[in-house]
Design a protein around this motif. Structure first.
Motif, PDB file in Angstrom:
ATOM      1  N   ARG A   1      34.942 130.563  79.967  1.00 47.01           N
ATOM      2  CA  ARG A   1      35.591 131.211  78.827  1.00 47.01           C
ATOM      3  C   ARG A   1      36.967 131.740  79.228  1.00 47.01           C
ATOM      4  N   PHE A   2      37.050 132.307  80.447  1.00 52.79           N
ATOM      5  CA  PHE A   2      38.345 132.795  80.932  1.00 52.79           C
ATOM      6  C   PHE A   2      39.342 131.652  81.051  1.00 52.79           C
ATOM      7  N   PHE A   3      38.888 130.511  81.553  1.00 53.87           N
ATOM      8  CA  PHE A   3      39.768 129.345  81.693  1.00 53.87           C
ATOM      9  C   PHE A   3      40.279 128.876  80.340  1.00 53.87           C
ATOM     10  N   TYR A   4      39.376 128.779  79.356  1.00 51.30           N
ATOM     11  CA  TYR A   4      39.792 128.326  78.025  1.00 51.30           C
ATOM     12  C   TYR A   4      40.809 129.273  77.402  1.00 51.30           C
ATOM     13  N   TRP A   5      40.549 130.572  77.522  1.00 49.52           N
ATOM     14  CA  TRP A   5      41.490 131.539  76.945  1.00 49.52           C
ATOM     15  C   TRP A   5      42.824 131.526  77.673  1.00 49.52           C
ATOM     16  N   SER A   6      42.807 131.442  78.999  1.00 49.61           N
ATOM     17  CA  SER A   6      44.071 131.433  79.740  1.00 49.61           C
ATOM     18  C   SER A   6      44.879 130.171  79.429  1.00 49.61           C
ATOM     19  N   MET A   7      44.212 129.034  79.315  1.00 44.67           N
ATOM     20  CA  MET A   7      44.946 127.811  78.977  1.00 44.67           C
ATOM     21  C   MET A   7      45.478 127.874  77.552  1.00 44.67           C
ATOM     22  N   ALA A   8      44.721 128.480  76.634  1.00 42.53           N
ATOM     23  CA  ALA A   8      45.203 128.622  75.264  1.00 42.53           C
ATOM     24  C   ALA A   8      46.439 129.511  75.216  1.00 42.53           C
ATOM     25  N   VAL A   9      46.440 130.583  75.988  1.00 44.63           N
ATOM     26  CA  VAL A   9      47.610 131.474  76.027  1.00 44.63           C
ATOM     27  C   VAL A   9      48.812 130.753  76.631  1.00 44.63           C
ATOM     28  N   ILE A  10      48.589 130.016  77.698  1.00 46.68           N
ATOM     29  CA  ILE A  10      49.688 129.277  78.333  1.00 46.68           C
ATOM     30  C   ILE A  10      50.237 128.216  77.383  1.00 46.68           C
ATOM     31  N   MET A  11      49.351 127.501  76.696  1.00 45.87           N
ATOM     32  CA  MET A  11      49.815 126.458  75.780  1.00 45.87           C
ATOM     33  C   MET A  11      50.560 127.050  74.593  1.00 45.87           C
TER      34      MET A  11
END
Length: 70
Positions: A2-12
Motif C-alpha cells: 500500500r505504501f508503494f502504491y501511494w508513493s508511486m501515485a504521489v510521484i506520478m
C-alpha cells in the motif's frame, strides 16, 4: 504494498501536474522553454509509470515463486 502504491501515485501526480501546467503555459504564451519543461516532466512521468508497472509485476512473480517454494 500500500505504501508503494501511494508513493508511486504521489510521484506520478507530481510529474503529471507540472507537465500539464507547463503545457498550458506553452499553449497560452508560446514560450518554447515551457514546452521543453512539459516534455521533460512528461518523460519522467512515463519512466515512473513503467517503473511502477515493472515493480508490481515482478513483485507478484517473486511472491508467487516464494509461495511455490514453501
Amino acid at each position: 504494498m500500500r505504501f508503494f502504491y501511494w508513493s508511486m501515485a504521489v510521484i506520478m501526480l507530481g510529474t503529471l501536474l507540472p507537465s500539464a501546467i507547463y503545457m498550458g503555459v506553452y499553449v497560452f504564451t508560446g514560450a518554447d522553454e515551457a514546452l521543453d519543461r512539459a516534455r521533460k516532466f512528461w518523460n519522467f512521468l512515463r519512466v515512473f509509470t513503467l517503473l511502477a508497472f515493472n515493480i508490481t509485476v515482478w513483485g507478484n512473480v517473486a511472491v508467487g515463486v516464494w509461495q511455490l517454494m514453501h
